[in-house]
Structures are given as C-alpha cells and as structure tokens.
Design a protein around this motif. Sequence first.
Motif, PDB file in Angstrom:
ATOM      1  N   GLY A 191      22.805 -17.316 -19.830  1.00 25.34           N
ATOM      2  CA  GLY A 191      23.549 -18.172 -20.740  1.00 25.34           C
ATOM      3  C   GLY A 191      22.861 -18.467 -22.043  1.00 25.34           C
ATOM      4  N   MET A 192      21.721 -17.835 -22.320  1.00 22.06           N
ATOM      5  CA  MET A 192      20.991 -18.072 -23.565  1.00 22.06           C
ATOM      6  C   MET A 192      21.356 -16.998 -24.585  1.00 22.06           C
ATOM      7  SD  MET A 192      17.211 -19.386 -22.340  1.00 22.06           S
ATOM      8  CE  MET A 192      17.017 -18.270 -20.953  1.00 22.06           C
ATOM      9  N   TYR A 193      21.594 -17.416 -25.804  1.00 21.63           N
ATOM     10  CA  TYR A 193      21.989 -16.496 -26.868  1.00 21.63           C
ATOM     11  C   TYR A 193      20.748 -16.008 -27.614  1.00 21.63           C
ATOM     12  CZ  TYR A 193      26.789 -18.059 -26.143  1.00 21.63           C
ATOM     13  OH  TYR A 193      28.015 -18.324 -25.602  1.00 21.63           O
ATOM     14  N   PRO A 194      20.633 -14.701 -27.842  1.00 24.84           N
ATOM     15  CA  PRO A 194      19.474 -14.209 -28.609  1.00 24.84           C
ATOM     16  C   PRO A 194      19.564 -14.624 -30.066  1.00 24.84           C
ATOM     17  CG  PRO A 194      21.014 -12.420 -28.139  1.00 24.84           C
ATOM     18  CD  PRO A 194      21.518 -13.612 -27.394  1.00 24.84           C
ATOM     19  N   ASN A 195      18.402 -14.792 -30.690  1.00 27.16           N
ATOM     20  CA  ASN A 195      18.338 -15.133 -32.095  1.00 27.16           C
ATOM     21  C   ASN A 195      17.584 -14.046 -32.858  1.00 27.16           C
ATOM     22  OD1 ASN A 195      15.653 -15.559 -31.414  1.00 27.16           O
ATOM     23  ND2 ASN A 195      15.854 -17.776 -31.366  1.00 27.16           N
ATOM     24  N   GLN A 196      17.190 -14.349 -34.097  1.00 29.03           N
ATOM     25  CA  GLN A 196      16.546 -13.342 -34.935  1.00 29.03           C
ATOM     26  C   GLN A 196      15.241 -12.842 -34.332  1.00 29.03           C
ATOM     27  OE1 GLN A 196      17.779 -16.250 -35.923  1.00 29.03           O
ATOM     28  NE2 GLN A 196      18.671 -16.163 -37.986  1.00 29.03           N
ATOM     29  N   TYR A 197      14.520 -13.711 -33.615  1.00 28.73           N
ATOM     30  CA  TYR A 197      13.229 -13.306 -33.067  1.00 28.73           C
ATOM     31  C   TYR A 197      13.384 -12.259 -31.963  1.00 28.73           C
ATOM     32  CZ  TYR A 197      11.634 -17.423 -35.594  1.00 28.73           C
ATOM     33  OH  TYR A 197      11.364 -18.345 -36.578  1.00 28.73           O
ATOM     34  N   HIS A 198      14.429 -12.372 -31.172  1.00 26.33           N
ATOM     35  CA  HIS A 198      14.641 -11.385 -30.103  1.00 26.33           C
ATOM     36  C   HIS A 198      15.014 -10.024 -30.684  1.00 26.33           C
ATOM     37  CE1 HIS A 198      15.438 -15.398 -28.313  1.00 26.33           C
ATOM     38  NE2 HIS A 198      14.778 -14.908 -27.289  1.00 26.33           N
ATOM     39  N   TYR A 199      15.920 -10.032 -31.670  1.00 27.61           N
ATOM     40  CA  TYR A 199      16.280  -8.758 -32.290  1.00 27.61           C
ATOM     41  C   TYR A 199      15.087  -8.152 -33.041  1.00 27.61           C
ATOM     42  CZ  TYR A 199      21.222  -9.573 -31.256  1.00 27.61           C
ATOM     43  OH  TYR A 199      22.420  -9.753 -30.616  1.00 27.61           O
ATOM     44  N   ALA A 200      14.279  -8.990 -33.673  1.00 26.45           N
ATOM     45  CA  ALA A 200      13.107  -8.480 -34.386  1.00 26.45           C
ATOM     46  C   ALA A 200      12.096  -7.861 -33.420  1.00 26.45           C
ATOM     47  CB  ALA A 200      12.451  -9.598 -35.188  1.00 26.45           C
ATOM     48  N   ALA A 201      11.952  -8.457 -32.215  1.00 25.19           N
ATOM     49  CA  ALA A 201      11.036  -7.888 -31.234  1.00 25.19           C
ATOM     50  C   ALA A 201      11.502  -6.504 -30.781  1.00 25.19           C
ATOM     51  CB  ALA A 201      10.919  -8.827 -30.035  1.00 25.19           C
ATOM     52  N   LEU A 202      12.820  -6.336 -30.572  1.00 27.14           N
ATOM     53  CA  LEU A 202      13.342  -5.018 -30.215  1.00 27.14           C
ATOM     54  C   LEU A 202      13.167  -4.026 -31.365  1.00 27.14           C
ATOM     55  CD1 LEU A 202      16.638  -5.906 -28.304  1.00 27.14           C
ATOM     56  CD2 LEU A 202      14.478  -5.115 -27.339  1.00 27.14           C
ATOM     57  N   MET A 203      13.444  -4.460 -32.585  1.00 24.76           N
ATOM     58  CA  MET A 203      13.275  -3.580 -33.737  1.00 24.76           C
ATOM     59  C   MET A 203      11.822  -3.124 -33.866  1.00 24.76           C
ATOM     60  SD  MET A 203      15.589  -5.443 -36.646  1.00 24.76           S
ATOM     61  CE  MET A 203      14.931  -4.344 -37.900  1.00 24.76           C
ATOM     62  N   ASP A 204      10.886  -4.032 -33.636  1.00 24.25           N
ATOM     63  CA  ASP A 204       9.472  -3.675 -33.730  1.00 24.25           C
ATOM     64  C   ASP A 204       9.102  -2.644 -32.680  1.00 24.25           C
ATOM     65  OD1 ASP A 204       6.911  -4.020 -34.923  1.00 24.25           O
ATOM     66  OD2 ASP A 204       6.295  -5.215 -33.197  1.00 24.25           O
ATOM     67  N   GLY A 205       9.669  -2.786 -31.475  1.00 19.46           N
ATOM     68  CA  GLY A 205       9.390  -1.792 -30.443  1.00 19.46           C
ATOM     69  C   GLY A 205       9.934  -0.424 -30.807  1.00 19.46           C
ATOM     70  N   TYR A 206      11.170  -0.359 -31.316  1.00 16.68           N
ATOM     71  CA  TYR A 206      11.732   0.928 -31.738  1.00 16.68           C
ATOM     72  C   TYR A 206      10.935   1.525 -32.891  1.00 16.68           C
ATOM     73  CZ  TYR A 206      15.895   0.192 -28.851  1.00 16.68           C
ATOM     74  OH  TYR A 206      16.753   0.012 -27.794  1.00 16.68           O
ATOM     75  N   ALA A 207      10.524   0.685 -33.841  1.00 19.01           N
ATOM     76  CA  ALA A 207       9.780   1.193 -34.990  1.00 19.01           C
ATOM     77  C   ALA A 207       8.427   1.747 -34.570  1.00 19.01           C
ATOM     78  CB  ALA A 207       9.602   0.079 -36.032  1.00 19.01           C
ATOM     79  N   LYS A 208       7.759   1.106 -33.647  1.00 17.76           N
ATOM     80  CA  LYS A 208       6.461   1.612 -33.176  1.00 17.76           C
ATOM     81  C   LYS A 208       6.637   2.944 -32.454  1.00 17.76           C
ATOM     82  CE  LYS A 208       3.744  -2.629 -32.661  1.00 17.76           C
ATOM     83  NZ  LYS A 208       4.702  -3.609 -33.163  1.00 17.76           N
ATOM     84  N   GLY A 209       7.777   3.106 -31.763  1.00 18.31           N
ATOM     85  CA  GLY A 209       8.034   4.375 -31.089  1.00 18.31           C
ATOM     86  C   GLY A 209       8.592   5.448 -32.001  1.00 18.31           C
ATOM     87  N   GLY A 210       8.800   5.155 -33.276  1.00 18.13           N
ATOM     88  CA  GLY A 210       9.312   6.134 -34.226  1.00 18.13           C
ATOM     89  C   GLY A 210      10.817   6.291 -34.221  1.00 18.13           C
TER      90      GLY A 210
END
Length: 865
Positions: free
Chosen positions: A672-691
């Motif tokens: 029931g918790m809604y993601p915010n900018q920090y959650h999306y930024a953490a996923l983006m950082d993971g994708y960016a590190k993986g290229g």
Amino acid sequence: MLRGAGRIRRQHIKEVVLNIGKHPELSQTILPSYSYIHSSCLSHAALSHAPAVDSYSLRRATKSSSSARVCNRLSSTRLSLIPSIHSVLDAHTSRGLRADCGPFPSGVLDVVNAFMCGTIKERKYVLQKIKDCPSTCRYFTHRECATRLAQAMASTMQPSRANVVMTIAHKLGCRFKPSHFECVVYELSLRECWSYIPSLVSVARHQCGRATARLLNWKMRAFIECRRFCQLDRVITEFSREGIKPIRRTFHLLVSGHLRNRDLDSAKRGIEMMENAGFPADSSTYALIATVYRSLGLDPQVHTRAFDSVRDVDARMATHVLNSITQHFLDVGDETGAAQYIRFFSLTDADGSDIATPGNDITRIAGALSPHQRTGRASPFRINPDIVTFTILIDYLANQRRLCQVHKLLLRMTEAKVKPDSGVVAALIRAYFLNNRDDLAASLFAAMLYPCGADRTSQHLCGIMGMKLVSELPIDVNHIPLTVHIFNAMLKRIMELRGLTGAKFIFRTMRSRNIKPSATTIEIFLNYLDRTENATPRQLIRFLRGMSTAIYGLTLRHFHVILRNILRREKYLTLGSGWNAASKLSPSREYIYALPQGRVLLSSANFDPSNGLKLPGQFRYDTWLRPIVLFLANRGINNDRATIAMHLRHESMVDPTLSTAKDVLRHMIEKGMYPNQYHYAALMDGYAKGGNMGEAERTMQSAREAGLRSEVVMYTILITGYGRQGKPQLAMRAFHRMVSAGIRPDIPAIDALARAYFTVGAYKVARRILLQLWTQVKPFPNEMQGATLKQLATAFRANPRNGISQQRSLTKQQQKLLNWKIRGFQQEWKQAVVLHGPRILARRLNRCRAWLLKHSWDGAVKHYM
C-alpha cells in the motif's frame, strides 16, 4: 574511513553527548553529582519503570571498584536523606516553596524522591515517617489532594513522580476511582509524557480492580506515540478480558496506529472490526485516515473521500484534514494540487475582503492555480485556518527560498487573528537560515531566551554565530513558550558554523531551561557526525547508544542515518570516488563489477526489521547493528519508504540485473505504499550502472506518468550513465533536456557533465564547462581564473552543500542563457572531433586511463594539461 575524512574528535563528541541532558537540580536533590545521561534519552519502557532500573544499576555497580564507590555514594545519600525527612516535614510550613513542587512544600517532594529511589526497606521507612507526620500525611491520604499532587508532579522535570504519588497514597490506604487516574493521565498527555501512561493505567487497574474504556484508549494512544505498535492488538484483547465494550474512538486509534506504522492490512482489519462492533465507517473515519495517510504516499481517492466528509465533521477536524491534504501535495512538490485545497481556507485582508483573489501569494504558491481557474469542485464553504496551516506554508516557502512571500504570509496570519506559537517561530528560524539571514534567526532565538533583554548568554550566542542581533523582529515572541522545536531549528545551523562547540552551547542552554532533547535532536546530531565529521558506522552506533542509553528511544529515522552511512561506504568500496570512478566503469576498459571479498557491508536481509536480522559471517557491523534492528523488530515497527529506497540502492549495486530490486518495489506497492522520486532514482541508478540506459530513460518516464516531477537527481543519473559509456553528446543532450524543463542544475549535475567529456579526453571542453557553469551553483573565486583542470575540479567538488539553492525553477531568461552555453559546448566538441579525429581522441583516452590506473585521475589531468 572515506578518502579525505578527518580524525574524529572523540573526546569532544563525548563531552557533547554527556552534556545533552544533565540536570544539576536533580543531582543535588537525590543523586550524587556525577555525569549521567538525561532521562529523556531513555526508552519509554525504561522510564516507566525507573525504580527497577535504578536497582538494577546499583546491583551492576557493585561489580567494579569505581562503580562500587558510586553505589556507596548513592546509598549514603539516600540513608542520610531519610532520617531528616521527619524534621523537614514538620517544618515545611516555615520553609520556602521549591519551584519544582508548585504549590506543595518541598518536604513532599523529598518524600516522593526518597520513595522513588529507595530500596524496599527504605520505602517502608519512608511510609512510616509519613504516617508519623500528619501535616504531610494529608497530602497522600485524601484522594482529591493526592490526585492534585500527582498532577503537579506530572509537570515537573521527572513526571514519573506522578506514578509514585499514586502508589504511596494507595499504600497509605487511599482508595482512588478510575476518574482520578484519568485526570493524572490527561495531565501526562498534555506534557507529552506518553511513556508513563501504560504503567499508570496498569496501576489503576490493580488499585481500582477494573479499568475503563477511557483509560484503555489512553493506553493505546500512548503505545502509538511511543511507537510500540506490537501492543495495539493486545489492548483490544484487554477490552475483551475486562468486559468493556470498545467505542468508536478505540477503533479509530487502532486504525490510525496501524496506518502510522505503514501496515495497511492491519488497518483494514481494524475497520472490519469496527463495523462488526456496530460502528460503520463515517465521515470522521475518512477524515482520520486522511490525516495519518502521509507515510504511505499521495492517494487521490483517500483525499477526495476525506474532503467530501469535511462538511460533516467539526471545525477543528475539518481544518486538520485540509492541512493534511495540503501537506501531502506539498511533499511531492505539486503546488497546483495544493492550491486547489488552500483556496478553501477562509482568509481575509485587512479590509475584510477575501484574499482568494488573483495575485495573492497563499493560493498562488509560485504561480500555482488561481482561484478563478475552474477545478470542477465547487467551494460553497470556507474552513478557518489554524497555526498549523501557516506553519506548513512557511516551511514550504522557506524551502523554495521565497522569503518575501514568507513575510506576506505572516501578515495574513495576523489578519486571520491566528496567534503564533513555538512551531511558527521554529519555522521562521529555519526560513531565515535557508535564506542566509542568520541575524534574524539568532535575534528570534535570543528574544525567546531573554525577553527582558540581552545578557552574557545572548552575547555568547552572537560571538558563536559571528553577527549582531537586530532590534526589529517580524513577529512578537512575548508569551510564546520556549520548546525543543526551537532548539532543534537552531542546532543544525549552529553546528554548521561552529561544529561541536555550537552543539555544546545549545545543549547547555537546553539544560538550563529544563528542556528535554527529543528524537529529532538526536537525529540532527547524528546527521552532523555523519556528513561533517565523517564518522564511521561503528562510531555512529556507539554515539547513538550513548545518547539514548542502550538504544532506548531509538527511532527508524536514527536507523536511516546509519544505513545511509553504510551504503555510502559500500559504494566507495565498490566504485571508488571522483572522476576515477567514471573511467573505472567505462565500456572500453575491463572491470569486474563485484564487491571486495571479505568487506561486505550489507546484505538484503537486514533492511526488514520485522523479519529480524540475518547477516553473512563476513558482515563487519553485525555485532553493532543487530541490537538496533532487533529493537525495532520487537516493537513491531515496519519499514517506511525511506528504508525501502535504501534497500533499492543497495540491490542496484550488488545485482546489475535488478531482479531483487524489482521484487522489493513490487512488495512495497502491494503493502500500500506509493513509490516516490527516490525509489525511481534508485532503479535508474541501477540500470545506468549496468549500462542499460534505455531502461533508465523508461524508468524516468514511468515516474512522470505516476505524477512525479523529474528532479535534478534523475537527470544527473542519466548524465553520469552516458558519460560512463563514453557518449558525452548524449550526456549533453540529457543536460539540455533538464534545462528545458526548468530544472536548475546543481554541483553533482555539472560535475557529471564535465566528467563525461574528461572521460573521452576532451579536457578543454571539460574545463570550459566548469568555468562557465560555476556561477550557476556558487560564486566563482577570482584566484581560480588561471587554475588547471585538476584544481578547478577539486575546488568545484569541495563543499557541495554550500552552493546556491536548487529549489527554485529556472526562469525563461536563465534557460536561454544556459541553452546558449550548451550550444557553445557542443560546437567546441564538434571542433575537437574534426581537429583531432576519433583515433587521436581514442589514443588520448587510452593514455589517460593508463595514468588513471597508475596515478589516479589527478595525475592524468596534470600530465595532459
């Protein structure tokens, strides 16, 4: 330690910690004069059982010689106190009254102190002396008088005396009704002494033979405020065991407690129990849910249903609901959504006209929705604002660095006849600090401390902050009580200016004013140790335990500070730091992406306190971190969105596929918790590190579709990711998109852009980027005009938190200027490619990386410049 981290001044920090809560008055009354931690830093459970804790400490003290001397001094103090009780009580009418006693004689306070700290034998002696002294006995044998005495003790420095008074009176034969305990509990709640209420309710049930619904409701409320959520369902069981029918307020407390603990399933079960008990959900239920739903995120359906119920609740609750909804929208930066609800507040100008007109600064927060723009919602009613309404708006405008609008808001508050309180003063102090008006903030603080004029301490304050006080203040602070919120607002800034010396000044001033530190006080101090003193996780845990005495009073926000510190060190061990980290992850260089063996700092299992702690054998902080996690788990505290965001950051570092991170995010949404900018930024950082930059771009687009505004952090991740791939033109394109969106660049964004060109060997472009974009974040030092790229990069990255605020959006003129500079950077890059050619640039890049491997990036810059 991190690179560049200085040596921790352990003795200095220890002195600050020990100074947080000493009370010399109490030491002179009961205890010998040795250092100890203030009771406000203890746990709520420990405080409610103070005599037992003291006895246990005494038994432990006999094990060592030094501790034995302390035990002997304490015992001699007690024994010397008891024989003098009778003479003191007989002569209490001729002695002056002590301020801590209120209208009661000081001898009564001595009796209560002696009984509270005495052994079983000493307590029997005290009871006998009270019986032999009729002038004192009457304060404990008459139940109305004993109740008033307990209420007076609840307002002293040691509210646990209230429980002791009720116990003494009962042992002397006084028989109370539950209503007498309700009066004492109410007095404790006014002082926010929630930790003493559960034990007092248990005493009431034992002495009266029964409890009441009101007492059990107070007990549940105390457990909520003390964050002991595992006890909520047990209180419901007590209703059944006592044969008491719960009322609607009982279920409302149950639901609000579970929502504050981010437990949506238990909250739904609570609503079902309420309906089965014959209390269907009504307007007050929906209004209550809206006020406590903030921890789960922004839910339009909850807000719509709560707003529709505003007409059917009382005026105070209606204002509370509207404040909560406004706060939810401002949390996510949705000024338009907040303005839709702010316009329902009835605010008037001095001439009596409604201020909800075009051009006012309250409903048009930074150009938000004007009241004349239709929102599809009629406004047939108005709600009176309260002081919380203005505090919310002041905090938001202060974070946006709109000091002029803050002053206009103060005028609106005066016109609305809303009296300021300590919360508004604290908000104003934070606003002045954020807008570089330290003189006004210090003047407000000094006026609160010394309303009759300056003295030595106010002069000391001026000396610490290095400024003069102003005479004209924005509001009249007379008759406003001094609270811990004001000290917390001052603590952060004064530590930035004077470090631990400023912290000692604040803590000593709090002690002199008998103001107890709060959990926020400890959090601010831990943040300073983490960010400025570069403390290690082990040191932070040690200081936390020292300040809260064996982690009593620990909150999840304290845990966040430690986790953030561990994550930063894990990132450093994995990727390094500086521009060398960018070249390390370049695709043209072979690099094994893995954590160093034997230095694993975190595992995915330690982020869920509700499931305990399961750490690998190589975990370096297992012994230190485990008690904290177990403490949170034993209280039934669930993860919040900040903890889950750190979990995502950790998984993005250890698992390039992000399979576990996706499961964590899915589980959070199911809870029931809604993601915010920090959650999306953490996923983006993971994708960016993986290229996988395509997935990173799509993740940012998903954040926009979810109603979240793209922030500078997200664009910085894209710029860094393209720079690691050796594609500076795509990094510049992402920077251009950020500027076109009106987002002001910060130091990490500009540094990432310059690093992208440095990685491919375009040193002149990187230098030009630093020179021309420097003034966007902080003033350019004149002595750096002829500096090398190495010197420029080092100076630019230093003190990133001292730059100009990034809160306000770019104006059209600023966007045009930045776009013109971006075109210049792109033109220079094209000329470098044409002049040198791809092969020459690649050759320079390989030579640069060879130097990076041998001498770090500083040596490479020096060699090629």
